[in-house]
Design an enzyme around this catalytic site. Sequence first.
Site, mmCIF file in Angstrom:
data_model
loop_
_atom_site.group_PDB
_atom_site.id
_atom_site.type_symbol
_atom_site.label_atom_id
_atom_site.label_comp_id
_atom_site.label_asym_id
_atom_site.label_seq_id
_atom_site.Cartn_x
_atom_site.Cartn_y
_atom_site.Cartn_z
ATOM 1 N N CYS A 27 1.519 2.137 12.054
ATOM 2 C CA CYS A 27 2.593 1.906 11.080
ATOM 3 C C CYS A 27 2.822 3.210 10.329
ATOM 4 O O CYS A 27 2.007 4.131 10.423
ATOM 5 C CB CYS A 27 2.256 0.748 10.134
ATOM 6 S SG CYS A 27 0.993 1.103 8.900
ATOM 7 N N HIS A 70 0.828 -1.200 0.000
ATOM 8 C CA HIS A 70 0.000 0.000 0.000
ATOM 9 C C HIS A 70 0.859 1.245 0.000
ATOM 10 O O HIS A 70 2.003 1.237 0.433
ATOM 11 C CB HIS A 70 -0.948 0.017 1.200
ATOM 12 C CG HIS A 70 -0.265 -0.198 2.514
ATOM 13 N ND1 HIS A 70 -0.022 -1.445 3.032
ATOM 14 C CD2 HIS A 70 0.231 0.674 3.419
ATOM 15 C CE1 HIS A 70 0.570 -1.346 4.199
ATOM 16 N NE2 HIS A 70 0.743 -0.056 4.458
#
Length: 664
Positions: free
Chosen positions: A189, A67
């Site tokens: 993250c 991603h």
Amino acid sequence: MKITDLLKPEGIKINASAKDQDDAINQLVALQDASGNINDKVAYKKAILARESEFSTAVGDGIAIPHAKTAAANRPGLAAMTLPGGVDWNSPDGDPATLVFMIAAPEGQNNTHLEMLAQLSRLLMHQEFADALRAAKTPEEFLAVIDKGEKERDTQEAAKQQASQKAEQQAQVTSSDSGFPEVLAITACPTGIAHTYMAAENLEKKAKEMGVTLKAETQGSVGAKNVLTQEEIEHAKGIIIAADKDVDRSRFAGKQVLSTNVSAGINEPEKLIDDILQNKAPIQEGSVVHATEGEEKDSAWHVIYKHLMNGISHMLPFVIGGGILTAIAFLIDQPGLGTANYGSSIPAAAFFKTIGSEAFNMMLPILAGFIAMSIADRPGLAPGIVGGLFARTGYSIAYLSVLNGDPDVAAATCVSGGFIAALFAGFAAGYITLGIEKMCDRMPSSLEGIKPMLIYPLLGTLAIGAVMFILNPLFGAINTGLNNWLNGMGTTNMVLLGAIVGGMMSIDMGGPFNKAAYVFGTGALAAGTTSGQIIMASVMVGGMVPPLAIALSTTFFKNKWSAADRNAGIVNYIMGLSFITEGAIPFAAADPGHVLPSCIIGSAIAGALSAAFGCTSPAPHGGAWVVAVIGNPGMYLLALAIGSIVAALILSRWKKPYAGQETA
């Protein structure tokens, strides 16, 4: 918005095959492009690879979710592939990826789509859902599985909410009957898209299996969700921080805090929860965590590097903005050419020069300040900036002794310590502040409120000021000696130095070696000498070579590259001319054995030739677009062309003809 709104049939490939991870990424990027989700395949792939370089986006159980949040995405979107044969994705459990979703998240839009993507991450944690996706025979069947999963999830969420409300009314939220969760967690993250929510889901799921109540706060791209309250923190046994970015721990003073990476939250939730329950985690004391068996420790070098990069990353905007504005001042001040006021002899030039100089002069204070902040959190910022100011100005005890005399004599005692002094000041201020915090631990609790507002900045600033007053003469002598050495270098030595810094720009293309060479160049440039500008020119030309070498090779040696590579190579002409070395990263990541040595050789040749020709650059960035302010611009462009052509020829000679299936 539903997940099926983000995923189209043309964005799904069933029973695909890929020879390796890069091939799979190429196919997924092509699916995103076919779905109209992205506007620049090269930039999007670069963002995907940059995210992969931080750590693998594989989450185990045969699932990977690459991603990126980037301007190359037109709109929020998904692409998906099933890979029966599997592809190695550096998964923490060692299993090949057989189900891959690729996320495209645009910058600057609302974050509703990220909440949907978080829901996808949660759904994939259910084995039966993932297996049903793998078994799908058509894209339509694949979408039907997702639609069914969403409906079941919504039903479960509604039931969960009702149960939660009922439990709240009965004041029996936890097994400890305290009304609060036993264990708390924070997951995060760097991009905050997938891993953040998967770690939270797994921790909550495992806690339920263990009969433990757990609440997880997610710090994702949509902001903090399910935020922990102070009351919950006070009653919890401990906090798990599963994150790959900095998380503020100040609110957890006196509690167990177990810090680990986000992958551990996904793959080892039971161990993390058990460590809290067994009191194995370290205790958070203020902003300092004392390591025990429960805490994972970085190597000393990695800790130093992390602090240093925090300072450099915050410093670079001042260097680049200030440096280019100063270069513009010299460019437009043609009437002052050859005079002492060159660069500010006319109002327009003085305007740019004043702004540029003030911004550039912030370089050392910002560097030191954010190094100190990385070490000691916010209390370290003020002492670090003050230490950086002293490094720049060079104040010393000798200055105090003659201050009441001749001002010119007093000013002459101030010799800047430059980058070396600023680096020392940053680390010293950070660790001095940590020491002050430690000494203040025994102060009465009634004084807690004045520590960060009064005691830390007062004592920290005083201490670093005293240290720099004493040590500045040493740093000034070192900095002066270094500048004299650079100014006294003969042509041969300067050419050798140009080759070294030029080559370093290509070793890791944005990594530690690249940053070290660039910081050395900007430090030399800050000294305001001709030799410093020669070094800066070599650094910049060395960083321009890799993208241009890739572009030339893909243009003139088409049989060595896939159609996708050739299309991507065209963009590298612009990136190379703009001094964006990172444009070559996707190619280097795919074939480091051939790309890196070729580019290092070409960059070293370009850096050496630039120095040999006596080319100078008063600008720290801008590439070919600031060639008007480059000293000896014609020979500078020649050095760039020779280095790029040599690198392209070596790469094209070493690289075997492309024999794979076209994926573009």
